[in-house]
Design an enzyme around this catalytic site. Structure first.
Site, PDB file in Angstrom:
ATOM      1  N   ARG A 235       0.857  -1.181   0.000  1.00 26.54           N
ATOM      2  CA  ARG A 235       0.000   0.000   0.000  1.00 26.54           C
ATOM      3  C   ARG A 235       0.889   1.225   0.000  1.00 26.54           C
ATOM      4  O   ARG A 235       1.917   1.267   0.690  1.00 26.54           O
ATOM      5  CB  ARG A 235      -0.913   0.028   1.233  1.00 26.54           C
ATOM      6  CG  ARG A 235      -2.109  -0.910   1.158  1.00 26.54           C
ATOM      7  CD  ARG A 235      -3.126  -0.475   0.094  1.00 26.54           C
ATOM      8  NE  ARG A 235      -4.294  -1.353   0.035  1.00 26.54           N
ATOM      9  CZ  ARG A 235      -4.410  -2.416  -0.778  1.00 26.54           C
ATOM     10  NH1 ARG A 235      -3.431  -2.728  -1.606  1.00 26.54           N
ATOM     11  NH2 ARG A 235      -5.502  -3.139  -0.769  1.00 26.54           N
ATOM     12  N   GLU A 264      -3.545   7.703  -4.435  1.00 28.09           N
ATOM     13  CA  GLU A 264      -3.909   7.252  -5.790  1.00 28.09           C
ATOM     14  C   GLU A 264      -5.206   7.935  -6.234  1.00 28.09           C
ATOM     15  O   GLU A 264      -6.114   8.073  -5.422  1.00 28.09           O
ATOM     16  CB  GLU A 264      -4.095   5.726  -5.777  1.00 28.09           C
ATOM     17  CG  GLU A 264      -2.799   5.011  -5.485  1.00 28.09           C
ATOM     18  CD  GLU A 264      -2.961   3.492  -5.355  1.00 28.09           C
ATOM     19  OE1 GLU A 264      -4.012   2.956  -5.741  1.00 28.09           O
ATOM     20  OE2 GLU A 264      -2.023   2.860  -4.854  1.00 28.09           O
ATOM     21  N   HIS A 282      -1.042   0.350  -9.785  1.00 26.52           N
ATOM     22  CA  HIS A 282      -1.661  -0.569  -8.816  1.00 26.52           C
ATOM     23  C   HIS A 282      -2.185  -1.816  -9.558  1.00 26.52           C
ATOM     24  O   HIS A 282      -3.387  -2.109  -9.553  1.00 26.52           O
ATOM     25  CB  HIS A 282      -2.788   0.125  -8.035  1.00 26.52           C
ATOM     26  CG  HIS A 282      -3.078  -0.550  -6.728  1.00 26.52           C
ATOM     27  ND1 HIS A 282      -3.484   0.119  -5.600  1.00 26.52           N
ATOM     28  CD2 HIS A 282      -3.031  -1.864  -6.379  1.00 26.52           C
ATOM     29  CE1 HIS A 282      -3.669  -0.741  -4.614  1.00 26.52           C
ATOM     30  NE2 HIS A 282      -3.401  -1.956  -5.056  1.00 26.52           N
TER      31      HIS A 282
HETATM   32  C1  GLV Z   1      -4.669  -5.119  -4.061  1.00 28.23           C
HETATM   33  O1  GLV Z   1      -3.978  -4.187  -3.781  1.00 28.23           O
HETATM   34  C2  GLV Z   1      -5.373  -5.915  -3.113  1.00 28.23           C
HETATM   35  O2  GLV Z   1      -5.322  -5.613  -1.913  1.00 28.23           O
HETATM   36  O3  GLV Z   1      -6.031  -6.872  -3.532  1.00 28.23           O
END
Ligand code: GLV
Length: 321
Positions: A235, A264, A282
Site C-alpha cells: 500500500r 492514488e 496498482h
Molecule cells: C490489491 O492491492 C489488493 O489488496 O487486492
C-alpha cells in the site's frame, strides 16, 4: 429479492453467480463514483466493494439493510471493519487467489528497476540509440544478493519462493515468526532495522495499518544501503513519498519500483520526474485469472451470507453472532 450492489463492472458474471439469491445492481462499465455508491446502497443487502471504495461510517449509515461487504481485494484498509461489526455487517476479502499474480508482478518491478528496463525501452523507442556501448544503462546485480521482505504473509512468502531461483539470501521482518515456511526458504527473521541495513532489495508486503503507515520514512530510508532498491506492491501509505523523493535525490538509495501510492491516482511529482523510479498503476493482481477469481470469491461470500451461511475469508466473525 435481496439487492446486491457491485460498485464496478467486474470480469466475472456476478449476476449469474447470484441468480435466485439477489438482484445485482452494477454499472455496465467502469465503477461508481462515491455519490453513486452512496445512493445505490440505500436499499442494498450486500455490497461488493473495490479497494478504492471507502466503506466507512457514512456509507454504512446510508445502507441500513446491509448484511455483507465483500471487498474485492486482499487488503481491506479501505473498510472500517469495526464499524461494520458494530452494525452486524460481515466483511470478507479475497486472499490466496491473487498471491501468485502479485508475487510475479513484484518480481517484474524488481527486475525492471534493477536492470533499468523502462529506461531502455524509452531509449530504443526514442530513435536516439546509437548501438551497444559497454557503459550503457548499467544496472544492479540481483542474483546472489540479499532480499529483505517486510511482511511475511502469503504474498511475501511467494516473493521469497521466487527469490530462491535467483540464489538470494532472504531476510524477513514480521510481527510473527513464519515457522516451517521460513525454514524451507532458509529465510531469516530479523528486526526491521537489521533488514534495512543488510538488504540489497527491500520489498514491502505488509498490510496498511496504524503500525505500518509511513513504516518506510526518512529514518528507514537513511538506514538502507545507498545501492539498495525499494519495491512496494503493498500500500502506498506504507512509504512516506516525500521522504522517498528526497532519499532518491540525495542518493541515499539507488532506486524504487512502486505499484501503489499514497494518494492514488495522484503520484508525487518527484517520483514521476525521477529516472530512478519505475511506476505501475496498482496492477499487482491484474491478471485475467486473478481478477476473475477475486470477483468469484466476492459473489460466493454474498451468496453465503444471504443464504445464512458463514462465508470464506470472513474478517469479523463477531458480526454474524
Ligand atoms: C490489491 O492491492 C489488493 O489488496 O487486492
Amino acid at each position: 429479492m435481496p439487492v446486491a450492489v457491485c460498485s464496478a463492472a467486474l470480469p466475472f458474471d456476478v449476476a449469474a453467480a447470484l441468480r435466485g439469491v439477489a438482484e445485482v445492481r452494477a454499472p455496465a462499465a467502469g465503477r461508481m463514483s462515491r455519490a453513486e455508491l452512496l445512493a445505490a446502497v440505500r436499499d442494498a443487502d450486500a455490497l461488493i466493494s473495490l479497494l478504492v471504495d471507502r466503506v466507512d461510517e457514512e456509507l454504512l449509515a446510508a445502507a441500513p439493510r446491509l448484511r455483507v461487504v465483500a471487498n474485492c481485494a486482499v487488503g481491506y484498509d479501505n473498510v472500517d471493519v469495526a464499524a461494520a461489526t458494530a452494525r452486524g455487517v460481515a466483511v470478507t476479502h479475497t486472499p490466496d487467489v491473487l498471491t501468485d499474480a502479485t508475487a510475479d508482478f513484484t518480481w517484474a518491478l524488481l527486475l525492471a528497476v534493477a536492470r533499468r528496463v523502462v529506461e531502455g525501452d524509452a531509449l530504443v523507442r526514442s530513435g536516439t540509440w546509437a548501438g551497444w556501448e559497454p557503459g550503457q544503462l548499467l544496472g544492479a546485480p540481483i542474483a546472489g544478493r540479499t532480499l529483505g521482505i517486510v511482511g511475511f504473509g502469503r504474498i511475501g512468502r511467494a516473493v521469497a519462493r521466487r527469490a530462491r531461483g535467483f540464489d538470494m539470501a532472504i531476510l524477513y521482518a514480521s510481527p510473527r515468526p513464519a515457522g516451517a515456511d521460513a525454514a524451507a526458504l532458509a529465510a531469516r527473521r530479523v528486526s526491521l532495522d537489521e533488514l534495512l541495513a543488510e538488504a540489497d532489495v527491500v520489498s514491502l508486503h505488509c498490510p496498511l495499518t496504524d503500525a505500518t503507515r509511513h513504516l518506510i520514512d526518512r529514518r528507514a530510508l537513511a538506514a538502507m544501503k545507498s545501492t539498495a532498491l525499494l519495491v512496494n506492491t503493498a500500500r502506498g501509505a506504507c512509504v512516506d513519498e516525500a521522504a522517498l523523493v528526497d532519499a532518491l535525490e540525495a542518493g541515499d538509495i539507488a532506486g524504487a519500483a512502486l505499484d501503489v501510492f499514497e494518494r492514488e491516482p495522484d503520484v508525487h511529482p518527484g517520483l514521476v520526474a525521477s529516472p530512478k523510479v519505475v511506476l505501475a498503476p496498482h496492477a499487482g493482481s491484474a491478471t485475467t485469472a486473478a481478477r476473475a477469481e477475486m470477483a468469484r470469491l466476492c459473489a460466493g461470500a454474498v451468496r453465503d451470507v444471504l443464504s445464512g451461511r458463514r462465508p470464506a475469508h470472513l474478517l469479523n466473525p463477531e458480526a454474524l453472532r
